[in-house]
Write an enzyme that holds these catalytic residues in place. Structure first.
Site, PDB file in Angstrom:
ATOM      1  N   GLU A 235      -0.849   7.800  -0.611  1.00  0.00           N
ATOM      2  CA  GLU A 235      -1.724   8.388  -1.617  1.00  0.00           C
ATOM      3  C   GLU A 235      -1.061   9.544  -2.366  1.00  0.00           C
ATOM      4  O   GLU A 235      -1.440   9.850  -3.501  1.00  0.00           O
ATOM      5  CB  GLU A 235      -3.024   8.886  -0.968  1.00  0.00           C
ATOM      6  CG  GLU A 235      -2.835   9.904   0.135  1.00  0.00           C
ATOM      7  CD  GLU A 235      -2.558   9.280   1.492  1.00  0.00           C
ATOM      8  OE1 GLU A 235      -2.371  10.039   2.454  1.00  0.00           O
ATOM      9  OE2 GLU A 235      -2.527   8.028   1.597  1.00  0.00           O
TER      10      GLU A 235
ATOM     11  N   GLU B  55       8.559   1.212  11.717  1.00  0.00           N
ATOM     12  CA  GLU B  55       9.591   2.260  11.657  1.00  0.00           C
ATOM     13  C   GLU B  55       8.842   3.577  11.733  1.00  0.00           C
ATOM     14  O   GLU B  55       8.240   4.017  10.765  1.00  0.00           O
ATOM     15  CB  GLU B  55      10.407   2.121  10.369  1.00  0.00           C
ATOM     16  CG  GLU B  55      11.690   2.934  10.377  1.00  0.00           C
ATOM     17  CD  GLU B  55      11.516   4.294   9.751  1.00  0.00           C
ATOM     18  OE1 GLU B  55      11.400   5.278  10.536  1.00  0.00           O
ATOM     19  OE2 GLU B  55      11.478   4.385   8.525  1.00  0.00           O
TER      20      GLU B  55
ATOM     21  N   SER C  93      22.327   6.201   6.659  1.00  0.00           N
ATOM     22  CA  SER C  93      21.533   5.126   6.068  1.00  0.00           C
ATOM     23  C   SER C  93      22.308   4.392   4.979  1.00  0.00           C
ATOM     24  O   SER C  93      22.922   5.010   4.115  1.00  0.00           O
ATOM     25  CB  SER C  93      20.243   5.695   5.478  1.00  0.00           C
ATOM     26  OG  SER C  93      19.479   6.346   6.475  1.00  0.00           O
TER      27      SER C  93
ATOM     28  N   GLU D 235       7.953  16.171  16.463  1.00  0.00           N
ATOM     29  CA  GLU D 235       8.771  16.003  15.268  1.00  0.00           C
ATOM     30  C   GLU D 235       8.324  17.033  14.229  1.00  0.00           C
ATOM     31  O   GLU D 235       7.145  17.104  13.874  1.00  0.00           O
ATOM     32  CB  GLU D 235       8.596  14.589  14.711  1.00  0.00           C
ATOM     33  CG  GLU D 235       9.448  14.303  13.487  1.00  0.00           C
ATOM     34  CD  GLU D 235       9.235  12.905  12.947  1.00  0.00           C
ATOM     35  OE1 GLU D 235      10.158  12.380  12.307  1.00  0.00           O
ATOM     36  OE2 GLU D 235       8.141  12.336  13.159  1.00  0.00           O
TER      37      GLU D 235
ATOM     38  N   LYS E 200       0.861  -1.181   0.000  1.00  0.00           N
ATOM     39  CA  LYS E 200       0.000   0.000   0.000  1.00  0.00           C
ATOM     40  C   LYS E 200       0.899   1.233   0.000  1.00  0.00           C
ATOM     41  O   LYS E 200       1.446   1.617   1.022  1.00  0.00           O
ATOM     42  CB  LYS E 200      -0.906   0.006   1.241  1.00  0.00           C
ATOM     43  CG  LYS E 200      -1.668   1.320   1.471  1.00  0.00           C
ATOM     44  CD  LYS E 200      -2.620   1.643   0.333  1.00  0.00           C
ATOM     45  CE  LYS E 200      -3.418   2.908   0.637  1.00  0.00           C
ATOM     46  NZ  LYS E 200      -2.596   4.142   0.525  1.00  0.00           N
TER      47      LYS E 200
ATOM     48  N   THR F  71       4.117   7.742  14.427  1.00  0.00           N
ATOM     49  CA  THR F  71       3.941   6.941  15.630  1.00  0.00           C
ATOM     50  C   THR F  71       2.457   6.751  15.927  1.00  0.00           C
ATOM     51  O   THR F  71       2.029   5.672  16.359  1.00  0.00           O
ATOM     52  CB  THR F  71       4.646   7.612  16.816  1.00  0.00           C
ATOM     53  OG1 THR F  71       6.054   7.673  16.543  1.00  0.00           O
ATOM     54  CG2 THR F  71       4.430   6.840  18.106  1.00  0.00           C
TER      55      THR F  71
ATOM     56  N   ARG G 159      17.675  17.354   3.653  1.00  0.00           N
ATOM     57  CA  ARG G 159      17.241  16.404   2.619  1.00  0.00           C
ATOM     58  C   ARG G 159      15.724  16.365   2.583  1.00  0.00           C
ATOM     59  O   ARG G 159      15.059  16.315   3.615  1.00  0.00           O
ATOM     60  CB  ARG G 159      17.780  15.006   2.907  1.00  0.00           C
ATOM     61  CG  ARG G 159      19.226  14.789   2.536  1.00  0.00           C
ATOM     62  CD  ARG G 159      19.608  13.333   2.685  1.00  0.00           C
ATOM     63  NE  ARG G 159      19.299  12.823   4.007  1.00  0.00           N
ATOM     64  CZ  ARG G 159      18.870  11.588   4.253  1.00  0.00           C
ATOM     65  NH1 ARG G 159      18.677  10.735   3.267  1.00  0.00           N
ATOM     66  NH2 ARG G 159      18.621  11.191   5.483  1.00  0.00           N
TER      67      ARG G 159
ATOM     68  N   CYS H 115      12.510  10.775   8.414  1.00  0.00           N
ATOM     69  CA  CYS H 115      12.335  10.353   9.803  1.00  0.00           C
ATOM     70  C   CYS H 115      13.621  10.470  10.605  1.00  0.00           C
ATOM     71  O   CYS H 115      13.581  10.517  11.836  1.00  0.00           O
ATOM     72  CB  CYS H 115      11.797   8.936   9.849  1.00  0.00           C
ATOM     73  SG  CYS H 115      12.775   7.757   8.908  1.00  0.00           S
TER      74      CYS H 115
END
Length: 496
Positions: free
Chosen positions: A192, A267, A459, A399, A189, A247, A295, A301
């Site tokens: 959107e 995550e 990452s 956040e 999924k 979250t 970025r 996140c």
């Protein structure tokens, strides 16, 4: 479907990648209701196309297709799965530029960043094509001579993969690569806001010969997303869920999965501290801060959220950082040289605006930015630096997910760690120090799942990605990424 000159050029070069149908059981399908939803370019506000607005009935079809495909896919050899993934990876590499342009078109990030995301996302398929052949079992010494203790890893079954909009390529490949390598099948999924990247990936998977039903993509509007997520969590045919997102939504999915004691990987949101100690090389810290923060317009996140700077280097760091920020080039990500694009949608834009207004109303000082950049478009917000942050401000605990730098001054290492750890989130954290003893002390005490030491970009496919506390469960990437998609079977052979 596509209108602007830039889009028409992309269409001419990569018509096979631009799909306005979902992908279920190896077929390109509309929603059963024939409803569609519009997808807009966040940089211009233009409608770039429509995608099927699917619901639970479409999702059920995808789940059933994945369940049927699992019956045979689970029995393929590790070598065969590796081969399919490698072919998929090779096709992604061949279509690198067109994939990047689709990412920029629907996510709004600068093209140079989209190219980086595609390279990053591709690397997961490459890594898991290799890891598929390294999912090893064990032979454990038995306490009795007549028994043999064997341990095997088996795929869990159908995996529901719910991906976010901020990395529409990499978040799908990071999940699907591990799932397919393990022998699982998938119902994906996408967000959107960014369905076309997911559909482009399915076109390449189909070209790679991945059997029908192994990968399925269900697209929907925001209104239908909750019912789709609920079905994926509660369907007895789905063995596990992997979700990247907020979250708040993660907690909801966790509760929904509990009814079936379902495997779940989460995550979730972060609130990353970026600590600059007195011993740090300030120039390196500034470079790391820029890389970590801006970025995708701060919409990652692992973006640094709270900048904690020790007293002796505070003025130098702030001065240099503000100068770097003021030199950033904003604009449409399709244009050369652009470094900061738009926020993804009006909801995110309003949140960022409200956070700044709240902080300023409670005494925060704006060193640069602090207002919408409407000269570029409706969803652009100036890169902003706020100081004099207090605990009663929303930016202290929430956040941001936008181009806002919140700077705190601290005196001692203990104070810096106390502020850094005073959050329910624990995804990533960063700090700069040239004191070796301090590096090991702080790296151990910082309450995060990932820690960058003198480095703002952490990452990579080879490393485990994930958080602690309310930032999630499980790990993605690395050989640990296989764990969410496998279970351990103990086999005891007796009477030997």
């Amino acid at each position: 479907m596509l209108k602007t000159p830039w889009i028409r050029t992309l269409q001419a070069r990569s018509m096979h990648l631009l799909k306005d149908k979902a992908f279920i059981d190896g077929q390109w399908l509309p929603a059963q209701s024939n409803k569609v939803f519009s997808v807009t370019n966040p940089a211009t506000g233009e409608v770039i196309g429509t995608a099927p607005d699917m619901d639970q009935s479409d999702t059920q079809s995808a789940i059933e297709a994945a369940a049927t495909a699992f019956k045979t896919w689970q029995d393929t050899t590790a070598k065969d799965r590796s081969h399919f993934l490698r072919k998929w990876y090779d096709l992604m590499v061949q279509n690198h530029e067109n994939l990047a342009k689709i990412v920029t078109l629907e996510a709004g990030k600068p093209l140079v960043e989209s190219r980086g995301e595609v390279t990053y996302g591709n690397s997961f398929i490459e890594f898991f094509s290799e890891e598929a052949r390294r999912i090893h079992g064990e032979i454990i010494p038995s306490p009795t001579p007549t028994k043999k203790i064997l341990v095997e890893k088996h795929p869990i079954g159908v995996a529901g993969l719910i991906a976010p909009w901020n990395f529409p390529h990499a978040m799908i490949t990071r999940k699907a690569g591990a799932a397919l390598a393990s022998g699982c099948t998938c119902v994906i999924k996408p967000a959107e806001d960014t369905p076309f990247t997911a559909l482009a990936l399915m076109e390449l998977a189909q070209q790679a010969g991945i059997p029908k039903g192994v990968l399925n993509v269900v697209t929907s509007s925001r209104e239908n997303a909750p019912q789709i997520g609920n079905l994926l969590c509660e369907s007895p045919l789905v063995a596990g869920i992997s979700f990247t997102g907020s979250t708040q939504v993660g907690k909801l999915l966790y509760r929904q999965c509990s009814s079936g004691i379902k495997r779940i990987g989460l995550e979730l949101g972060g609130n990353a501290p970026f600590i600059v100690f007195d011993s740090a090389k300030v120039g390196n810290a500034v470079k790391g801060a820029m890389a970590s923060k801006f970025r995708n317009c701060g919409q990652t996140c692992v973006s640094s959220n709270r900048f904690l700077v020790q007293r002796q280097v505070y003025d130098s760091f702030v001065d240099q950082l503000v100068k770097e920020i003021q030199g950033l080039k904003m604009g449409n990500g399709q244009e050369a040289g652009v470094q900061v694009g738009p926020l993804i949608n009006h909801t995110q834009f309003d949140k960022v605006s409200d956070l700044v207004k709240d902080a300023v109303s409670k005494g925060a000082k704006v060193l640069t930015g602090g207002k919408p950049a409407t000269q570029f478009g409706e969803l652009f917000y100036e890169p902003t630096v706020l100081t004099d942050i207090k605990e009663n401000m929303r930016v202290y605990t929430e956040e941001v997910f936008g181009p806002i730098v919140n700077i705190f001054r601290f005196e001692t290492e203990e104070e810096g760690l106390r502020i850094a750890n005073s959050t329910e989130r624990g995804l990533a954290g960063y700090f700069y120090s040239e004191d070796v003893a301090q590096i090991f002390r702080v790296a151990r005490k910082l309450e995060v799942g990932m820690c960058g030491v003198n480095e703002g970009i952490i990452s990579t496919a080879e490393a485990p990605f994930g958080g602690i506390k309310e930032s999630g469960l499980g790990r993605e990437g690395s050989h640990h990424g296989i764990d969410d998609f496998t279970y351990i079977k103990y086999i005891c052979v007796g009477n030997l």
